[in-house]
Design an enzyme around this catalytic site. Structure first.
Site, PDB file in Angstrom:
ATOM      1  CG  ASP A  62      19.092  61.766  58.314  1.00  0.00           C
ATOM      2  OD1 ASP A  62      19.652  61.189  59.256  1.00  0.00           O
ATOM      3  OD2 ASP A  62      19.457  61.656  57.128  1.00  0.00           O
ATOM      4  CD  GLU A  67      18.645  68.673  69.730  1.00  0.00           C
ATOM      5  OE1 GLU A  67      18.458  68.938  70.919  1.00  0.00           O
ATOM      6  OE2 GLU A  67      19.561  67.926  69.334  1.00  0.00           O
ATOM      7  NE  ARG A 132      25.856  67.090  58.693  1.00  0.00           N
ATOM      8  CZ  ARG A 132      24.955  66.164  59.020  1.00  0.00           C
ATOM      9  NH1 ARG A 132      23.842  66.515  59.613  1.00  0.00           N
ATOM     10  NH2 ARG A 132      25.192  64.894  58.771  1.00  0.00           N
ATOM     11  CG  HIS A 162      25.070  67.925  65.496  1.00  0.00           C
ATOM     12  ND1 HIS A 162      24.164  66.906  65.290  1.00  0.00           N
ATOM     13  CD2 HIS A 162      24.976  68.729  64.403  1.00  0.00           C
ATOM     14  CE1 HIS A 162      23.553  67.088  64.120  1.00  0.00           C
ATOM     15  NE2 HIS A 162      24.025  68.191  63.560  1.00  0.00           N
ATOM     16  CB  CYS A 248      19.032  63.957  67.496  1.00  0.00           C
ATOM     17  SG  CYS A 248      20.749  63.979  67.819  1.00  0.00           S
TER      18      CYS A 248
HETATM   19  N1  GLY Z   1      21.814  60.952  60.679  1.00  0.00           N
HETATM   20  C1  GLY Z   1      21.905  62.177  61.360  1.00  0.00           C
HETATM   21  C2  GLY Z   1      22.565  63.201  60.533  1.00  0.00           C
HETATM   22  O1  GLY Z   1      23.561  62.881  59.936  1.00  0.00           O
HETATM   23  O2  GLY Z   1      22.114  64.306  60.382  1.00  0.00           O
END
Ligand code: GLY
Length: 256
Positions: A62, A67, A132, A162, A248
């Protein structure tokens, strides 16, 4: 005038194994992703950024979503602690590469924060509380930002990876947003262009005033064009397959 810096990270062979929330996700074509990444970089350059490419180590699929690893607040770079454990190691290389250019601060355990949850608009940081980013990550960012006179606003996020998956800025006082993912009142005082019927509304406002929008998001393009903005499009389908958007893919010094 000095062009703001934008840092991007190369697409590793392992990108085919990037995290995805959708199962089964389409297979990722890494060669095609690299071609799309080159075009994305060209758009950033055409739009007024000076782009610098950092290397992604092979074991970070990833990594191109740079970002999420840091938040620029003027001369301070806040290194995050991603909520996705497999992504935590990405942060070190970004901090090492940018150590000479900013004062470094870090989000410490048990805080988690990903840059995709940090939206700067109207002189404030709107911080998504998502799977997250947690309350403690927000608290630590709030302390760091307050030292620079920057206020943070918590935005609990539903059904989106996000905050910036579902709300992004087209200029310093206007957002595009998808309804249903957060309390509408949270952005009171800002103009919001609601995009009903398109879940991902991740756009990137370029230094030259144009708005970069994914080629796949035709409704979003129509709404932003209809509101009087000049739009540039780029195909980032391989990154969309990995749950990524335009913001991102770069860490921009003018976001803070
Ligand atoms: N693939 C982006 C994320 O899940 O962080």
């Amino acid at each position: 005038m000095t062009r703001p810096a934008a840092f991007v990270r190369s697409v590793p062979d392992s990108f085919a194994g990037a995290l995805t929330g959708v199962s089964p996700a389409p297979d990722i074509d890494v060669v095609h992703a690299r071609e799309q990444h080159r075009r994305y970089i060209a758009c950033l350059e055409q739009g007024g950024f000076d782009v610098e490419i950092l290397d992604t180590p092979a074991d970070f699929p990833d990594g191109p979503f740079i970002e999420d690893t840091a938040v620029y607040l003027s001369g301070t770079l806040v290194l995050t602690r991603p909520g996705a454990p497999s992504r935590r190691g990405e942060v070190f290389g970004v901090g090492e590469a940018l150590a000479e250019r900013a004062v470094l601060r870090s989000i410490e355990p048990p805080g988690t924060l990903e840059g995709g949850d940090v939206l700067r608009v109207g002189g404030r940081l709107y911080v998504g509380l998502s799977s997250r980013t947690n309350d403690e990550g927000l608290r630590q960012l709030t302390v760091i930002a307050a030292r620079q006179g920057i206020e943070t606003v918590a935005v609990p996020v539903r059904n989106a990876l996000h905050l910036k998956s579902v709300a992004t800025a087209v200029d310093g006082e206007t957002l595009v947003a998808a309804p249903g993912h957060f309390d509408r009142d949270v952005f009171a005082g800002l103009r919001t262009l609601w995009v009903d019927g398109q879940n991902e509304v991740n756009v990137l406002n370029l230094p030259d005033g144009r708005v970069l929008i994914p080629a796949s998001k035709t409704l979003l393009q129509e709404i932003v064009t209809g509101a009087g903005y000049r739009v540039l499009t780029v195909d980032v389908s391989e990154f969309e397959n990995a749950d990524g958007g335009l913001t991102c893919l770069s860490l921009r010094a003018n976001d803070g």
